[in-house]
Design a protein around this motif. Structure first.
Motif, mmCIF file in Angstrom:
data_model
loop_
_atom_site.group_PDB
_atom_site.id
_atom_site.type_symbol
_atom_site.label_atom_id
_atom_site.label_comp_id
_atom_site.label_asym_id
_atom_site.label_seq_id
_atom_site.Cartn_x
_atom_site.Cartn_y
_atom_site.Cartn_z
ATOM 1 N N UNK A 1 0.923 -1.202 0.045
ATOM 2 C CA UNK A 1 0.066 0.183 0.108
ATOM 3 C C UNK A 1 1.051 1.230 -0.268
ATOM 4 N N UNK A 2 0.395 2.197 -0.546
ATOM 5 C CA UNK A 2 1.025 3.698 -0.512
ATOM 6 C C UNK A 2 0.390 4.603 0.395
ATOM 7 N N UNK A 3 0.968 4.906 1.199
ATOM 8 C CA UNK A 3 0.351 6.391 1.685
ATOM 9 C C UNK A 3 0.692 7.627 1.108
ATOM 10 N N UNK A 4 -0.222 8.338 0.743
ATOM 11 C CA UNK A 4 -0.117 9.789 0.159
ATOM 12 C C UNK A 4 -0.564 10.890 1.093
ATOM 13 N N UNK A 62 -3.436 1.377 -3.460
ATOM 14 C CA UNK A 62 -2.650 -0.248 -3.467
ATOM 15 C C UNK A 62 -1.372 -0.223 -3.964
ATOM 16 N N UNK A 63 -1.143 0.751 -5.058
ATOM 17 C CA UNK A 63 0.031 0.650 -5.674
ATOM 18 C C UNK A 63 0.550 2.104 -5.927
ATOM 19 N N UNK A 64 1.867 2.369 -6.458
ATOM 20 C CA UNK A 64 2.215 3.724 -7.021
ATOM 21 C C UNK A 64 1.676 4.045 -8.300
ATOM 22 N N UNK A 65 1.234 2.990 -9.058
ATOM 23 C CA UNK A 65 0.674 3.255 -10.329
ATOM 24 C C UNK A 65 -0.697 3.564 -10.038
#
Length: 97
Positions: A1-4, A62-65
């Motif tokens: 997971x990516x936290x932004x 879910x992803x950087x993409x």
């Protein structure tokens, strides 16, 4: 997971109204952009230091993409255009959780 996470310091003019619009517009993206797993927009407390940033965005992908898809999505771009018009400073971080 990516936290932004993004934080903004708003221009003084109509600060509270602009903060509310940022929250409403960003959180509405949850129903539009399927790659957006979680979103929460919050404000600096009135009793906290006014030197703090005014608005924080906490979001997960879910992803950087997926984050990239969100960033380029036309509805997100519209929100960003408004935010840029009312912000004097922005900081952000993206990290894996």
């Amino acid at each position: 997971m990516i936290q932004h996470i993004v934080m903004w310091k708003l221009k003084e003019a109509d600060k509270k109204e602009n903060a509310q619009r940022i929250k409403k517009d960003l959180e509405a993206l949850k129903d539009v952009i399927s790659e957006l797993e979680f979103i929460q927009v919050s404000f600096n407390m009135d009793i906290a230091s006014q030197n703090n940033f005014d608005v924080i965005l906490n979001s997960q992908f879910k992803s950087f993409e997926d984050l990239d898809i969100y960033a380029k999505h036309p509805e997100h771009v519209k929100v960003v255009e408004f935010i840029k018009s009312v912000v004097e400073q922005r900081v952000a971080i993206d990290y894996e959780i």
